[in-house]
Design an enzyme around this catalytic site. Structure first.
Site, PDB file in Angstrom:
ATOM      1  N   TYR A 123       1.232  -1.316   0.112  1.00  0.00           N
ATOM      2  CA  TYR A 123      -0.016   0.613  -0.111  1.00  0.00           C
ATOM      3  C   TYR A 123       0.912   0.706   0.300  1.00  0.00           C
ATOM      4  CZ  TYR A 123      -3.962  -2.054   0.805  1.00  0.00           C
ATOM      5  OH  TYR A 123      -6.012  -2.834   0.763  1.00  0.00           O
TER       6      TYR A 123
ATOM      7  N   LYS B 247       3.996 -15.433   3.295  1.00  0.00           N
ATOM      8  CA  LYS B 247       4.049 -16.173   2.147  1.00  0.00           C
ATOM      9  C   LYS B 247       5.016 -15.873   2.629  1.00  0.00           C
ATOM     10  CE  LYS B 247       2.376 -17.787  -1.572  1.00  0.00           C
ATOM     11  NZ  LYS B 247       2.016 -19.287  -1.723  1.00  0.00           N
TER      12      LYS B 247
ATOM     13  N   ASP C  18      -1.830 -18.416   1.841  1.00  0.00           N
ATOM     14  CA  ASP C  18      -3.232 -19.492   0.920  1.00  0.00           C
ATOM     15  C   ASP C  18      -3.976 -20.191   1.772  1.00  0.00           C
ATOM     16  OD1 ASP C  18      -0.391 -20.020   1.287  1.00  0.00           O
ATOM     17  OD2 ASP C  18      -0.739 -20.969  -1.042  1.00  0.00           O
TER      18      ASP C  18
ATOM     19  N   ASP D  28      -6.443  -6.864   4.712  1.00  0.00           N
ATOM     20  CA  ASP D  28      -7.010  -6.897   4.014  1.00  0.00           C
ATOM     21  C   ASP D  28      -8.264  -8.073   3.115  1.00  0.00           C
ATOM     22  OD1 ASP D  28      -9.031  -4.265   2.278  1.00  0.00           O
ATOM     23  OD2 ASP D  28      -7.838  -4.897   0.996  1.00  0.00           O
TER      24      ASP D  28
ATOM     25  N   ASP E  88     -12.188  -9.032   5.686  1.00  0.00           N
ATOM     26  CA  ASP E  88     -13.388  -9.427   4.359  1.00  0.00           C
ATOM     27  C   ASP E  88     -14.042 -10.844   4.109  1.00  0.00           C
ATOM     28  OD1 ASP E  88     -13.038  -6.585   3.034  1.00  0.00           O
ATOM     29  OD2 ASP E  88     -14.077  -6.987   1.454  1.00  0.00           O
TER      30      ASP E  88
END
Ligand code: IPM
Ligand code: MG
Length: 363
Positions: free
Chosen positions: A141, A189, A221, A245, A249
């Protein structure tokens, strides 16, 4: 107590949900004899339209001198031109950065009455009660980027992290985990990304200082899968900005709707009460498709106001009073359309706010 709360209503459903949260705070102030001074400031698309800047200096100054900030949502199709110099989201990222709000705390708790609002099976949801801590001021970001102009062939973002940025958010997460079930899951990751390998290394070193914690490292993942396979086995989860983020959700669906989940963004700036100057916002966006229809769910923002009382004003009893009032309304089967089911009484945004106020005053 006297407290100054800056309200950044923003765009889309932002103004309607923040006005319900304000209503609840005002009622609570009367009941507990606190005076909350609300200072409405511009941020996001509305700020671009009004003063030509998604984050005016006056807004940053007002936020810096506040005790806490309540935010609705920003963005919408009106400001989606890819060639635009300014975007509503720039305002949101800008205020997070300006106030050094590096830890975004997103609790995911499933209200027993809302199990049927989730698309997941009831047995999977049993006992879900977790906190996701998302790093908020680093990573892709904020890293170096190249924007694609009309004729551009390539574009990139950089997921850049420094050791101190990783360390401070891990310490916030470790403290929160110690105060709960002492289980901490760090998500990265590390099998592919260099920034994640640094994250894993720092996490391993820093978290070794907390011998009481049970720590596990999970790849993002796999985490996306575990979150819907056995969500109840997680308690505190910490991860970098973009992963957080996406995962939050996903996690919001455990609670039935994004309209239910609050968040707190905390940093190292202290307010006049020597508590963290925090920014409190629902995790949902501006929902331009339903804006202005009076059907949005104000509960995520009302619950964000409860977090504001708890973390920035130290008002635990008052925060709990709001949460209980929300529970009481839900227990009666009253719902906004996003979480409605057979047998529930469906109400709009202002009625939902009024009902929470009513329950508050009946306690
Ligand atoms: C969130 C939102 C924001 C983000 C957007 C609106 C910039 O999705 O708070 O999760 O990506 O951080
Ligand atoms: Mg998001």
């Amino acid at each position: 107590m006297d407290a100054k709360i800056v309200v950044l209503a923003g765009d889309g459903i932002g103004p309607e949900v923040t006005s319900e949260a304000r209503k609840v705070l005002e009622a609570l102030g009367k009941r507990f004899s606190h005076s909350f001074n609300f200072d409405e400031q511009l941020m996001g698309g509305i700020a671009i339209d009004t003063v030509g800047n998604s984050l005016p200096d006056a807004t940053v100054e007002a936020c810096r001198s506040a005790d806490a900030i309540l935010l609705g949502a920003v963005g919408g199709p009106k400001w989606d031109n890819p060639n635009a110099k300014d975007r509503p989201e720039r305002g949101l990222l800008g205020i997070r950065k300006a106030l050094n709000l590096f830890a975004n705390v997103r609790p995911v708790k499933i209200h027993p009455q809302l199990v049927s609002a989730s698309t997941l099976k009831e047995e999977v949801l049993q006992g879900v009660d977790m906190i996701v801590i998302r790093e908020l001021t680093g990573g892709a970001y904020f890293g170096p980027r190249q924007e694609a102009g009309d004729a551009a062939f390539e574009a990139y973002d950089t997921m850049l992290y420094t050791r101190p940025e990783i360390e401070r958010v891990l310490r916030t997460a470790a403290e929160m985990a110690l105060a709960r079930s002492k289980k901490l899951t760090s998500v990265d990751k590390a099998n592919v990304l260099a920034s994640s390998r640094l994250w894993r290394r720092v996490a391993t070193q820093v978290l070794a200082e907390y011998p009481d914690l049970q720590v596990e490292h999970v790849l993002v993942d796999a985490m996306a899968m575990h979150l819907i396979r056995h969500p109840a086995s997680y308690d505190v989860i910490v991860t970098e900005n973009l992963f957080g983020d996406i995962l939050t959700d996903e996690a919001s669906m455990l609670a039935g709707s994004m309209g239910m989940l609050p968040s707190a963004s905390l940093g190292d700036i202290m307010n006049s009460r020597q508590l963290p100057l925090g920014l409190y916002e629902p995790i949902h966006g501006s929902a331009p498709d339903i804006a202005g229809q009076g059907i949005s769910n104000p509960l995520a923002t009302i619950l964000s106001a409860a977090m504001l009382l708890r973390h920035s004003l130290g008002l635990e009893a008052e925060a709990a009073a709001i949460e209980q009032a929300v529970d009481a309304v839900l227990n009666e089967g009253v719902r906004t359309p996003d979480v409605a089911h057979t047998g529930s009484e469906v109400v709009g945004t202002p009625v939902m706010g009024d009902l929470v106020v009513q329950k508050l005053l009946q306690q």
